[in-house]
Design an enzyme around this catalytic site. Structure first.
Site, PDB file in Angstrom:
ATOM      1  N   GLY A   1     -13.432  -3.419   0.787  1.00 63.51           N
ATOM      2  CA  GLY A   1     -14.525  -2.944   1.257  1.00 63.51           C
ATOM      3  C   GLY A   1     -15.136  -2.122   0.316  1.00 63.51           C
TER       4      GLY A   1
ATOM      5  N   ARG B   1       0.767  -1.108   0.009  1.00 60.81           N
ATOM      6  CA  ARG B   1      -0.025  -0.001   0.021  1.00 60.81           C
ATOM      7  C   ARG B   1       0.811   1.266  -0.047  1.00 60.81           C
ATOM      8  NH1 ARG B   1      -5.060  -2.160   3.809  1.00 60.81           N
ATOM      9  NH2 ARG B   1      -6.112  -2.967   2.186  1.00 60.81           N
TER      10      ARG B   1
ATOM     11  N   GLY C   1      -9.793  -8.606  -0.200  1.00 63.94           N
ATOM     12  CA  GLY C   1      -8.356  -8.683   0.374  1.00 63.94           C
ATOM     13  C   GLY C   1      -7.957 -10.274   0.005  1.00 63.94           C
TER      14      GLY C   1
ATOM     15  N   LYS D   1     -18.726 -16.430   3.271  1.00 65.35           N
ATOM     16  CA  LYS D   1     -20.276 -16.740   3.333  1.00 65.35           C
ATOM     17  C   LYS D   1     -21.110 -15.938   2.293  1.00 65.35           C
ATOM     18  CE  LYS D   1     -20.088 -14.777   7.529  1.00 65.35           C
ATOM     19  NZ  LYS D   1     -20.196 -14.472   8.721  1.00 65.35           N
TER      20      LYS D   1
END
Ligand code: ADP
Ligand code: MG
Length: 401
Positions: free
Chosen positions: A380, A35, A356, A200
């Protein structure tokens, strides 16, 4: 691709840059500086244009107060090494040290402010509290550049409120991400194939919902597949199953059938009798997807499914992939993820990896990141964009002035 040009001549101007420097640390050792590297081009571009660059960023989740465990000091040092020029470090976010560090900058120099989340105003839900902190941040600069893609879905002082207070522009990193994500949502080149996996279904409902209306094919693997298989009436043994999502999965299957979207579920599954742990050697076994033994759990898609998924990707003009096909962290259950990753490297069109763990899987399995069209840096933020949500940190830059 950035719109830094909209700020005009930045020589001698103090430019506040919101970067995403949220790197993993082991003590004060940075274990992956990806990053920081990704943040360099915008900082360098501004410094080379003669700006006095003030970088603000967060690290981890401190509780709105200074906490040495989350200090950005080692990150600032690494940024200096990578930039090849000294970087001043302010030991507070908007206080005396920050004011001095900024005042001490010559044209083309760079300072990093301490972790912006050391101030409770950064993440406050109270507009007035956030606004007061944003006033202090804005007082340090003449212009603002938003370049932290990992945080643009957050309505936070250094992302959103500060942009209301200063002439603002999108940095190159954010502009590139948004440009790619728009190609996945606005008039995508077809065939458009979406591959979803991960743990999930409930984490990805918004994405499935939105992309089901845009994609031509939806390939499903990972832990979420078992709720789909169960929704079709199959036994899934001990596999991950979200009973409360069975109706939702049924409605997705129905909607796909009604609208002509092909949903591909695996036809074979790699199972074991226990979730992988350090205590025992995995004993992988391939079984038909409609015959998962009662004492077993599904940990990867099988080889036949891997080939079918690859075939369904072979003519794709647009691909979005989020979520590993199996428990890729363990080699015995990584082959499905490898098959999909491999297929993405050869698709004729744009291939995008988001999430991620998916990005980590691509690296862990040894793929060259350059073989993919784009690997998103903000899990996100990219998922919220693909859910069709407005990202506050983008909307604030694109609002009519
Ligand atoms: P991303 O971060 O790319 O969005 P997720 O966080 O949704 O992906 O999911 C990643 C996790 O899903 C991985 O840790 C992986 O081990 C897990 N996973 C994949 N397949 C299964 C499965 N069959 N059962 C349980 N967990 C799974
Ligand atoms: Mg994840």
């Amino acid at each position: 691709m950035s719109d830094l040009g909209s700020l005009g001549d930045v020589r001698g101007k103090r430019v506040l840059v919101r970067s995403d420097l949220n790197v993993p640390l082991d003590g004060t050792t940075i274990t992956d500086d990806g990053r920081i590297r990704a943040s360099i081009p915008t900082i360098r571009e501004l410094a080379e244009a003669g700006a006095r660059v003030v970088v603000t960023a967060h690290l981890g989740r401190p509780k709105g107060a200074p906490d040495p465990a989350y200090s950005l000091e080692p990150v600032a040092a690494r940024l200096g090494e990578l930039l090849g020029q000294p970087v001043a470090f302010a030991t507070d976010t908007v206080g005396e040290s920050a004011r001095q560090a900024v005042a001490g900058l010559a044209d083309g120099q760079v300072a990093v402010l301490e972790n912006v989340r050391f101030n409770e105003g950064e993440t406050s839900k109270d507009d007035a509290v956030r606004g007061a902190f944003a006033d202090q941040l804005a007082a340090l600069a003449d212009a603002f550049v938003s370049d932290g893609f990992g945080v643009v879905h957050r309505k936070q002082a250094s992302v959103y409120d500060v942009a209301l207070r200063l002439p603002s522009a999108m940095g190159g990193l954010v502009a590139k991400e948004i440009g790619v994500l728009r190609r996945l949502t606005v008039d995508p080149a077809r065939p458009y194939v979406v591959v979803l996996g991960g743990s999930k279904v409930s984490d990805k409902l918004g994405v499935i919902d939105n992309l089901l209306g845009k994609a031509d094919r939806l390939l499903i693997g990972g832990g979420m597949v078992f709720t789909f298989l169960a929704a079709q009436g199959h036994e899934v043994g001990q596999s991950l199953l979200e009973e409360d999502q069975l109706d939702t999965c049924r409605s997705y299957l129905q909607r796909a059938a009604d609208t002509g979207v092909d949903i591909l579920l695996p036809t074979d599954i790699v199972v074991d009798t226990a979730f992988p742990s350090g205590d025992r050697e995995p004993e992988p076994r391939v079984v038909p997807a409609d015959a998962i033994p009662a004492d077993s759990l599904g940990l990867d898609i099988g080889p036949e499914s891997g080939r079918a998924f690859a075939a369904a990707l072979s003519d794709a003009q647009t691909v979005f992939w989020n979520g590993p096909m199996g428990v890729f962290e363990v080699a015995a259950f990584a082959e499905g993820t490898r098959a999909v990753a491999e297929a993405l490297t050869t698709v004729p069109g744009l291939s995008v990896v988001g999430g991620g763990d998916s990005a980590a899987a691509v690296r862990k399995l040894g793929f060259d990141e350059a073989a993919f069209g784009h690997i998103s840096t903000g899990g996100g933020a990219s998922l919220e964009f693909l859910e069709g949500k407005e990202l506050p940190g983008i909307a604030v830059l694109e609002r009519d002035a």
